[in-house]
Design a protein around this motif. Structure first.
Motif, PDB file in Angstrom:
ATOM      1  N   LEU A 109       0.845  -1.189   0.000  1.00 15.17           N
ATOM      2  CA  LEU A 109       0.000   0.000   0.000  1.00 15.17           C
ATOM      3  C   LEU A 109       0.884   1.244   0.000  1.00 15.17           C
ATOM      4  N   GLY A 110       0.546   2.209  -0.863  1.00 14.34           N
ATOM      5  CA  GLY A 110       1.315   3.444  -0.910  1.00 14.34           C
ATOM      6  C   GLY A 110       2.269   3.545  -2.078  1.00 14.34           C
ATOM      7  N   VAL A 111       2.263   2.560  -2.987  1.00 14.66           N
ATOM      8  CA  VAL A 111       3.178   2.608  -4.134  1.00 14.66           C
ATOM      9  C   VAL A 111       2.816   3.771  -5.052  1.00 14.66           C
ATOM     10  N   LYS A 170       5.093   9.645  14.049  1.00 21.28           N
ATOM     11  CA  LYS A 170       3.701  10.088  13.975  1.00 21.28           C
ATOM     12  C   LYS A 170       3.145   9.762  12.592  1.00 21.28           C
ATOM     13  N   MET A 171       2.315   8.734  12.524  1.00 18.46           N
ATOM     14  CA  MET A 171       1.692   8.309  11.269  1.00 18.46           C
ATOM     15  C   MET A 171       0.523   7.382  11.579  1.00 18.46           C
ATOM     16  N   ARG A 172      -0.357   7.244  10.603  1.00 16.53           N
ATOM     17  CA  ARG A 172      -1.525   6.376  10.774  1.00 16.53           C
ATOM     18  C   ARG A 172      -1.382   5.145   9.880  1.00 16.53           C
ATOM     19  N   VAL A 173      -1.846   4.017  10.404  1.00 16.36           N
ATOM     20  CA  VAL A 173      -1.829   2.763   9.653  1.00 16.36           C
ATOM     21  C   VAL A 173      -3.179   2.068   9.837  1.00 16.36           C
ATOM     22  N   LYS A 174      -3.405   1.086   8.994  1.00 16.96           N
ATOM     23  CA  LYS A 174      -4.627   0.288   9.100  1.00 16.96           C
ATOM     24  C   LYS A 174      -4.234  -1.183   8.954  1.00 16.96           C
ATOM     25  N   PRO A 175      -3.582  -1.729   9.987  1.00 19.63           N
ATOM     26  CA  PRO A 175      -2.974  -3.055   9.868  1.00 19.63           C
ATOM     27  C   PRO A 175      -3.983  -4.138   9.521  1.00 19.63           C
ATOM     28  N   VAL A 176      -3.515  -5.098   8.713  1.00 16.46           N
ATOM     29  CA  VAL A 176      -4.375  -6.183   8.244  1.00 16.46           C
ATOM     30  C   VAL A 176      -3.819  -7.503   8.766  1.00 16.46           C
ATOM     31  N   PRO A 177      -4.674  -8.399   9.262  1.00 12.49           N
ATOM     32  CA  PRO A 177      -4.190  -9.699   9.740  1.00 12.49           C
ATOM     33  C   PRO A 177      -3.633 -10.528   8.585  1.00 12.49           C
ATOM     34  N   VAL A 178      -2.579 -11.284   8.856  1.00 11.65           N
ATOM     35  CA  VAL A 178      -2.009 -12.125   7.809  1.00 11.65           C
ATOM     36  C   VAL A 178      -3.038 -13.133   7.294  1.00 11.65           C
ATOM     37  N   SER A 179      -3.975 -13.527   8.147  1.00 18.29           N
ATOM     38  CA  SER A 179      -5.012 -14.468   7.710  1.00 18.29           C
ATOM     39  C   SER A 179      -5.872 -13.869   6.595  1.00 18.29           C
ATOM     40  N   SER A 180      -6.127 -12.561   6.665  1.00 19.26           N
ATOM     41  CA  SER A 180      -6.904 -11.904   5.611  1.00 19.26           C
ATOM     42  C   SER A 180      -6.126 -11.841   4.297  1.00 19.26           C
ATOM     43  N   VAL A 181      -4.823 -11.598   4.402  1.00 19.18           N
ATOM     44  CA  VAL A 181      -3.979 -11.582   3.209  1.00 19.18           C
ATOM     45  C   VAL A 181      -3.951 -12.960   2.563  1.00 19.18           C
ATOM     46  N   VAL A 182      -3.773 -13.977   3.381  1.00 24.93           N
ATOM     47  CA  VAL A 182      -3.738 -15.354   2.879  1.00 24.93           C
ATOM     48  C   VAL A 182      -5.077 -15.731   2.249  1.00 24.93           C
ATOM     49  N   ASP A 183      -6.183 -15.350   2.890  1.00 25.74           N
ATOM     50  CA  ASP A 183      -7.504 -15.630   2.323  1.00 25.74           C
ATOM     51  C   ASP A 183      -7.659 -14.982   0.942  1.00 25.74           C
ATOM     52  N   VAL A 204      -8.391   2.311  11.704  1.00 28.14           N
ATOM     53  CA  VAL A 204      -7.204   3.161  11.560  1.00 28.14           C
ATOM     54  C   VAL A 204      -6.642   3.449  12.955  1.00 28.14           C
ATOM     55  N   ILE A 205      -5.347   3.214  13.129  1.00 30.61           N
ATOM     56  CA  ILE A 205      -4.695   3.486  14.407  1.00 30.61           C
ATOM     57  C   ILE A 205      -3.372   4.211  14.139  1.00 30.61           C
ATOM     58  N   THR A 206      -2.806   4.806  15.167  1.00 31.66           N
ATOM     59  CA  THR A 206      -1.494   5.432  15.029  1.00 31.66           C
ATOM     60  C   THR A 206      -0.412   4.365  15.152  1.00 31.66           C
ATOM     61  N   MET A 207       0.778   4.701  14.687  1.00 34.17           N
ATOM     62  CA  MET A 207       1.891   3.772  14.852  1.00 34.17           C
ATOM     63  C   MET A 207       2.189   3.571  16.339  1.00 34.17           C
ATOM     64  N   ASN A 254      -0.363   5.067   6.087  1.00 33.23           N
ATOM     65  CA  ASN A 254      -0.493   3.868   5.278  1.00 33.23           C
ATOM     66  C   ASN A 254      -1.873   3.247   5.510  1.00 33.23           C
ATOM     67  N   VAL A 255      -2.870   3.889   4.926  1.00 34.46           N
ATOM     68  CA  VAL A 255      -4.262   3.443   5.093  1.00 34.46           C
ATOM     69  C   VAL A 255      -4.923   3.327   3.718  1.00 34.46           C
ATOM     70  N   CYS A 256      -5.908   2.449   3.623  1.00 35.10           N
ATOM     71  CA  CYS A 256      -6.629   2.269   2.352  1.00 35.10           C
ATOM     72  C   CYS A 256      -7.484   3.500   2.072  1.00 35.10           C
TER      73      CYS A 256
END
Length: 256
Positions: A109-111, A170-183, A204-207, A254-256
């Motif tokens: 994400l972010g390319v 100081k930045m925001r992210v929206k972390p995704v579980p590896v299980s969702s990526v694998v699915d 969305v959470i902060t780093m 780094n958020v969608c």
């Protein structure tokens, strides 16, 4: 019997989880820089060193290719362009020559072609090669991926052992579980998902919040201080804490 799936970067974090999911249903072919480690983890599956990738394609004739190879930091003379562009091109050339049905690629994400970060820029140009290849494909752009074996857990554990506090940019992210990526990769192999897909978690959470969450999961009680990106520039210039200038340029929301 389903066609074979060739997975590159087979000793990596995402690939290790993916292999467990796919091997129940698909015959797998694994490619890695660390074949001995992969053979130990996944006994009974064919494993090839990355230098023998042509042999893997010719002998195994995979129907699907899943490329999970990527680097966050340049080391040992290996560059982002080598891995994200050069390796991807080589893999695409083999896939086209051997008639692979679908190419699935783990990007980020972010390319952007205009990013100041060579990491994000090289990821973009790797994607462009796939889009122009003529192959059926799925490109996945995840935010930070969380799960067992993730590098962030190892890094924070190492730092927390020697420091009484942790500094978070100081930045925001929206972390995704590896299980969702694998699915998502699983359904891409099943041809239910194609094109370019962004992958994020549900919040969305902060780093700073992410670091605190990981430290709690590690059972390590450390204070986390949030600082502006600019304050980390001296550390990046001096290479303190494993941070370099390229990684400094990657610090952004780094958020969608």
């Amino acid at each position: 019997m389903f066609g074979k799936v060739l997975v590159t970067g087979a000793s990596g974090f995402v690939a290790t989880h993916l292999i467990e999911r796919l091997k129940v249903e698909y015959p797998l072919v694994l490619v890695s820089r660390n074949p001995d480690r992969v053979r130990e983890l996944h006994r009974g599956l064919p494993v090839y060193h990355v230098s023998s990738m042509e042999l893997a394609f010719e002998r195994e004739k995979p129907s699907y290719v899943v490329n999970t190879v990527g680097i966050l930091k340049e080391e040992g003379g290996v560059t982002y362009e080598d891995v994200h562009v050069g390796f991807t091109k080589h893999l695409l050339d083999l896939s086209k020559a051997l008639g692979v049905e679908k190419f699935i690629h783990l990007s980020a994400l972010g390319v952007s072609p205009d990013s100041e970060s060579r990491y994000f820029k090289s990821k973009w140009f790797g994607e462009e090669l796939i889009r122009s290849s003529g192959l059926q494909h799925t490109i996945l752009r995840p935010s930070i991926i969380l799960g067992s074996g993730q590098k962030l857990y190892r890094d924070l554990r190492r730092v927390a052992r020697v420091l009484p506090f942790i500094v978070a940019p100081k930045m925001r992210v929206k972390p995704v579980p590896v299980s969702s990526v694998v699915d998502t990769i699983y359904w891409a192999v099943k041809r239910r998902i194609s094109g370019t897909v962004e992958l994020c978690g549900d919040r969305v959470i902060t780093m700073k919040e992410l670091f605190e969450r990981v430290l709690r999961e590690l059972g390590m009680n450390r204070k986390v201080f949030e600082v502006p990106k600019s304050l980390l520039l001296p550390a990046a210039i001096l290479g303190i804490g494993g941070l370099d200038l390229e990684q400094y340029k990657m610090i952004k929301d780094n958020v969608c």
